[in-house]
Design a protein around this motif. Structure first.
Motif, PDB file in Angstrom:
ATOM      1  N   ALA A 124      -2.164  -3.312  -6.650  1.00 15.14           N
ATOM      2  CA  ALA A 124      -2.787  -2.591  -5.579  1.00 15.14           C
ATOM      3  C   ALA A 124      -2.155  -1.208  -6.019  1.00 15.14           C
ATOM      4  CB  ALA A 124      -2.020  -3.079  -4.450  1.00 15.14           C
ATOM      5  N   ILE A 125      -1.279  -1.139  -6.905  1.00 15.94           N
ATOM      6  CA  ILE A 125      -0.835   0.336  -6.436  1.00 15.94           C
ATOM      7  C   ILE A 125      -1.700   1.336  -7.874  1.00 15.94           C
ATOM      8  CG2 ILE A 125       0.845   1.934  -7.916  1.00 15.94           C
ATOM      9  CD1 ILE A 125       2.672  -0.621  -7.179  1.00 15.94           C
ATOM     10  N   GLN A 126      -2.315  -0.056  -8.706  1.00 14.66           N
ATOM     11  CA  GLN A 126      -3.674   0.938 -10.249  1.00 14.66           C
ATOM     12  C   GLN A 126      -4.063   0.684  -8.523  1.00 14.66           C
ATOM     13  OE1 GLN A 126      -3.297  -2.542 -12.525  1.00 14.66           O
ATOM     14  NE2 GLN A 126      -2.316  -1.833 -14.174  1.00 14.66           N
ATOM     15  N   TYR A 127      -5.088   0.049  -7.747  1.00 14.44           N
ATOM     16  CA  TYR A 127      -6.362   1.066  -6.876  1.00 14.44           C
ATOM     17  C   TYR A 127      -5.659   2.129  -6.392  1.00 14.44           C
ATOM     18  CZ  TYR A 127      -9.223  -0.114  -3.514  1.00 14.44           C
ATOM     19  OH  TYR A 127     -10.489  -0.026  -1.998  1.00 14.44           O
ATOM     20  N   ALA A 128      -4.648   1.800  -6.252  1.00 11.64           N
ATOM     21  CA  ALA A 128      -4.057   3.166  -4.921  1.00 11.64           C
ATOM     22  C   ALA A 128      -4.429   4.442  -6.188  1.00 11.64           C
ATOM     23  CB  ALA A 128      -3.262   3.135  -4.590  1.00 11.64           C
ATOM     24  N   ALA A 129      -4.045   4.460  -7.157  1.00  8.33           N
ATOM     25  CA  ALA A 129      -3.903   5.618  -8.267  1.00  8.33           C
ATOM     26  C   ALA A 129      -5.235   5.687  -8.418  1.00  8.33           C
ATOM     27  CB  ALA A 129      -3.348   5.287  -9.747  1.00  8.33           C
ATOM     28  N   ARG A 130      -6.464   5.042  -8.880  1.00  6.91           N
ATOM     29  CA  ARG A 130      -7.491   5.077  -9.479  1.00  6.91           C
ATOM     30  C   ARG A 130      -8.620   5.683  -7.563  1.00  6.91           C
ATOM     31  NH1 ARG A 130      -7.995  -0.083 -10.576  1.00  6.91           N
ATOM     32  NH2 ARG A 130      -8.340  -0.908  -9.130  1.00  6.91           N
ATOM     33  N   LYS A 131      -8.205   5.416  -6.328  1.00 11.32           N
ATOM     34  CA  LYS A 131      -8.755   6.072  -5.352  1.00 11.32           C
ATOM     35  C   LYS A 131      -7.856   7.357  -5.058  1.00 11.32           C
ATOM     36  CE  LYS A 131     -10.229   5.357  -1.115  1.00 11.32           C
ATOM     37  NZ  LYS A 131     -10.719   4.741  -0.017  1.00 11.32           N
ATOM     38  N   MET A 132      -7.340   7.899  -5.849  1.00 15.34           N
ATOM     39  CA  MET A 132      -6.236   8.702  -5.407  1.00 15.34           C
ATOM     40  C   MET A 132      -6.905  10.024  -6.053  1.00 15.34           C
ATOM     41  SD  MET A 132      -2.545   7.849  -4.312  1.00 15.34           S
ATOM     42  CE  MET A 132      -1.665   9.603  -3.847  1.00 15.34           C
ATOM     43  N   ARG A 133      -7.735   9.415  -7.039  1.00 13.51           N
ATOM     44  CA  ARG A 133      -8.080  10.251  -8.637  1.00 13.51           C
ATOM     45  C   ARG A 133      -9.260  10.774  -7.823  1.00 13.51           C
ATOM     46  NH1 ARG A 133      -5.417   7.471 -11.789  1.00 13.51           N
ATOM     47  NH2 ARG A 133      -7.554   6.266 -12.430  1.00 13.51           N
ATOM     48  N   GLU A 134      -9.806  10.468  -7.133  1.00 17.53           N
ATOM     49  CA  GLU A 134     -11.193  10.080  -6.980  1.00 17.53           C
ATOM     50  C   GLU A 134     -11.191  10.871  -5.924  1.00 17.53           C
ATOM     51  OE1 GLU A 134     -12.195   5.664  -6.428  1.00 17.53           O
ATOM     52  OE2 GLU A 134     -12.730   6.106  -8.695  1.00 17.53           O
ATOM     53  N   GLN A 158      -7.605   5.730   9.306  1.00 18.23           N
ATOM     54  CA  GLN A 158      -7.616   5.870   7.640  1.00 18.23           C
ATOM     55  C   GLN A 158      -6.467   5.132   7.242  1.00 18.23           C
ATOM     56  OE1 GLN A 158     -10.913   5.771   7.226  1.00 18.23           O
ATOM     57  NE2 GLN A 158     -11.000   6.454   6.008  1.00 18.23           N
ATOM     58  N   LEU A 159      -5.934   4.203   6.437  1.00 16.63           N
ATOM     59  CA  LEU A 159      -5.437   3.756   5.682  1.00 16.63           C
ATOM     60  C   LEU A 159      -4.638   4.741   4.183  1.00 16.63           C
ATOM     61  CD1 LEU A 159      -5.530  -0.107   5.617  1.00 16.63           C
ATOM     62  CD2 LEU A 159      -4.504   0.703   6.796  1.00 16.63           C
ATOM     63  N   HIS A 160      -3.713   4.451   3.913  1.00 23.16           N
ATOM     64  CA  HIS A 160      -3.502   5.552   2.842  1.00 23.16           C
ATOM     65  C   HIS A 160      -4.455   4.942   2.139  1.00 23.16           C
ATOM     66  CE1 HIS A 160      -0.919   6.609  -0.472  1.00 23.16           C
ATOM     67  NE2 HIS A 160      -0.585   8.008   0.205  1.00 23.16           N
ATOM     68  N   PRO A 161      -4.212   5.259   0.501  1.00 25.36           N
ATOM     69  CA  PRO A 161      -4.950   4.436  -0.538  1.00 25.36           C
ATOM     70  C   PRO A 161      -4.057   3.227  -0.579  1.00 25.36           C
ATOM     71  CG  PRO A 161      -5.415   7.203  -0.634  1.00 25.36           C
ATOM     72  CD  PRO A 161      -4.387   6.946   0.351  1.00 25.36           C
ATOM     73  N   VAL A 162      -2.358   3.745  -0.328  1.00 26.02           N
ATOM     74  CA  VAL A 162      -1.610   2.485  -1.374  1.00 26.02           C
ATOM     75  C   VAL A 162      -2.103   1.796  -0.177  1.00 26.02           C
ATOM     76  CG1 VAL A 162       0.203   1.955  -1.091  1.00 26.02           C
ATOM     77  CG2 VAL A 162       0.115   4.025  -2.855  1.00 26.02           C
ATOM     78  N   GLN A 163      -1.783   1.512   0.970  1.00 24.67           N
ATOM     79  CA  GLN A 163      -2.013   0.385   1.939  1.00 24.67           C
ATOM     80  C   GLN A 163      -3.453  -0.073   1.543  1.00 24.67           C
ATOM     81  OE1 GLN A 163      -1.693   3.749   5.286  1.00 24.67           O
ATOM     82  NE2 GLN A 163       0.231   2.058   6.089  1.00 24.67           N
ATOM     83  N   GLU A 164      -4.515   0.349   1.616  1.00 26.56           N
ATOM     84  CA  GLU A 164      -5.778   0.185   0.812  1.00 26.56           C
ATOM     85  C   GLU A 164      -5.681  -0.799   0.018  1.00 26.56           C
ATOM     86  OE1 GLU A 164      -9.000   2.847   1.328  1.00 26.56           O
ATOM     87  OE2 GLU A 164     -10.517   2.062   0.112  1.00 26.56           O
ATOM     88  N   GLY A 165      -4.360  -0.211  -1.215  1.00 26.95           N
ATOM     89  CA  GLY A 165      -5.045  -0.558  -2.260  1.00 26.95           C
ATOM     90  C   GLY A 165      -4.306  -2.594  -2.422  1.00 26.95           C
ATOM     91  N   PHE A 166      -2.826  -2.712  -1.353  1.00 30.95           N
ATOM     92  CA  PHE A 166      -2.253  -3.389  -1.054  1.00 30.95           C
ATOM     93  C   PHE A 166      -3.779  -4.745  -0.125  1.00 30.95           C
ATOM     94  CE2 PHE A 166       2.292  -3.427  -1.884  1.00 30.95           C
ATOM     95  CZ  PHE A 166       2.237  -2.409  -2.937  1.00 30.95           C
ATOM     96  N   TRP A 167      -4.451  -4.269   0.296  1.00 31.23           N
ATOM     97  CA  TRP A 167      -5.375  -4.869   1.090  1.00 31.23           C
ATOM     98  C   TRP A 167      -6.290  -4.982   0.546  1.00 31.23           C
ATOM     99  CZ3 TRP A 167      -6.835  -5.634   6.262  1.00 31.23           C
ATOM    100  CH2 TRP A 167      -7.371  -6.165   7.172  1.00 31.23           C
ATOM    101  N   GLU A 168      -6.683  -4.209  -0.713  1.00 27.25           N
ATOM    102  CA  GLU A 168      -7.542  -5.077  -1.316  1.00 27.25           C
ATOM    103  C   GLU A 168      -7.721  -5.649  -2.300  1.00 27.25           C
ATOM    104  OE1 GLU A 168     -10.941  -4.274  -0.895  1.00 27.25           O
ATOM    105  OE2 GLU A 168     -11.129  -2.899   1.029  1.00 27.25           O
TER     106      GLU A 168
END
Lengths: 290, 169
Positions: free
Chosen positions: B147-157, B85-95
């Motif tokens: 990407a970092i904002q995406y990861a922040a949202r994902k990690m908060r959820e 599973q990608l870390h949310p930060v990795q996922e954010g850079f992908w997405e």
């Protein structure tokens, strides 16, 4: 790039670190944050035979106020300094300074002691410590001595520290009533050294006249510079933009920059003038709010 | 030639190695431990491509001697993924397409991971300040910030334990 070979000694107490420096003398260099030393070693501008790592010496990383003095341990990291509530509330000029040094990654390792002990006129803390009339505490084989900041910077990359002494602490007088300070830096890009920068500290009396003035300049001379004539012009006067412009002009005249990639000397002198003016304005607004 | 035995915990795994004192942490990570995800960009403490977390704090591993880190915990980009599973930060850079050439990406992501550990909901300005020691020559940073904002949202959820990582403080 790979630095030249050296022997590595890790000190676990200040006594051990000093003993190592005594043993190896001028062949040894103290490793603190390493953010200036290691790049210099890569360029072979520094080729110490022995590195004395003081990072695990306890007791050098505290920030506290006692007996009317702020004490900053030599190993305090810039990140710690810029985030310290005590620094942000009582000594915002020091927070101003810490947060414009290099970049956040460098600041996670870089230390206040190293920033001063490196003796680089382009470093930022020296000007602020000149403006604040700080003292530097050095520990050596015969104990501790306190060095006035005015006697500390001797030449480019040369300080009053002996080869077997370590900068353990910086002492800053606690702010008097109605006082404030600010550091203003002009840089071409994030992380660069200043084209020119100025630190200003002001204290007002009850009649709102200036009773204390400190002005330090970054990267405009062979060593960190106190703008003494500018300080004297402020004393006893009521603060005004006109007064600050006159003081900034005196500071610019004291500056002796050299032309390089950051600009010609006259440009740097003009930047020093503007930074001094703005630092005085901000110092005043903080003094009035205090 | 002097060699010093050191112990490093990298991405949760303990290593005992012998290094010359002058060996930089980034060379130890890449050439001795064969973890080449950490890049060497400028080699002059400017670009941040070599950023790793050392005891939880992002640092430029080209400006640390490996011997200094003896006994310490290091987290590199290889330690972000968990069980495929990608870390949310990795996922954010992908997405959010937070990269073009990808050279700065490992360092950029390590700085982002450290930021989000301290600040779960950073403003755009806080993100831009945090990554100001990581240079990107391709993107103009816009998608990196996204990407970092995406990861922040994902990690908060997400339940915090699910995105916990080794090598932190």
């Amino acid at each position: 790039m790979i630095p030249g070979p050296f022997s590595y000694r890790r000190a676990t107490s200040i006594e051990e670190a000093i003993a190592l420096l005594q043993q190896y003398g001028g062949d040894a260099k103290v490793l603190s944050g390493g953010q200036s030393l290691i790049p210099m070693m890569k360029f072979r501008l520094a080729e110490p035979a022995v590195i004395v790592d003081i990072n695990r010496v306890p007791g050098l990383d505290t920030i506290e106020e006692r007996n009317g003095l702020l004490s900053i341990g030599g190993l305090v990291r810039e990140t710690t300094l810029e985030r310290s509530p005590l620094i942000r509330q009582r000594y915002p000029i020091i927070a101003d300074t810490a947060e414009v040094i290099a970049d956040p990654l460098v600041r996670n390792l870089a230390t206040v002691g190293g920033n001063l002990a490196h003796g680089d006129p382009a470093n930022d803390h020296p000007a602020t410590m000149l403006a604040l009339r700080a003292e530097v505490v050095a520990r050596g084989p015969s104990g501790e001595r306190v060095i006035s900041i005015d006697d500390f910077f001797v030449d480019t990359f040369t300080t009053a520290l002996a080869p077997d002494e370590i900068l353990t602490e910086i002492r800053v007088p606690a702010p008097p009533p109605r006082s404030g300070g600010a550091y203003m830096k002009f840089e071409r890009k994030v992380g660069d050294y200043a084209v020119a920068a100025a630190a200003a500290f002001l204290a007002l009396d009850e009649a709102r006249k200036i009773v204390r003035a400190g002005i330090g300049l970054t990267n405009v001379s062979y060593k960190p510079l106190r703008a003494e004539a500018a300080e004297n012009a402020l004393l006893g006067q009521a603060p005004s933009d006109e007064l600050f412009r006159a003081a900034a002009e005196l500071a610019a005249q004291a500056a002796d920059p050299t032309s390089d990639l950051r600009g010609p000397a006259e440009y740097k002198r003009a930047v020093a003038r503007t930074m001094t003016f703005r630092a005085l304005q901000k110092a005043l607004s903080r003094a009035q709010a205090a | 030639m002097e060699r010093v035995p050191i112990q490093l915990t990298v991405n949760g795994q303990s290593y005992q190695v012998e290094v010359e004192p002058r060996m930089l942490l980034v060379h130890c990570i890449r050439d001795v431990l064969n973890l080449t995800g950490t890049h060497i960009g400028c080699d002059t403490t400017s670009c941040g491509a070599c950023t790793v977390l050392w005891n939880g704090r992002p640092v430029k591993s080209c400006t640390v001697f490996a011997v200094q880190a003896d006994g310490g915990e290091i987290l590199t980009v290889e330690g972000l993924e968990r069980d495929g599973q990608l870390h949310p930060v990795q996922e954010g850079f992908w997405e959010e397409h937070g990269l073009q050439c990808g050279f700065c990406t490992p360092g950029m992501m390590m700085t982002a991971v450290a930021l989000l550990q301290e600040n779960a909901d950073p403003s755009e300005e806080e993100i831009r300040k945090a990554i100001s020691g990581n240079l990107c020559r391709c993107t103009g940073y816009v998608n990196i910030v996204k990407a970092i904002q995406y990861a922040a949202r994902k990690m908060r959820e997400t339940v915090p334990a699910a995105v916990g990582i080794a090598g932190g403080e």
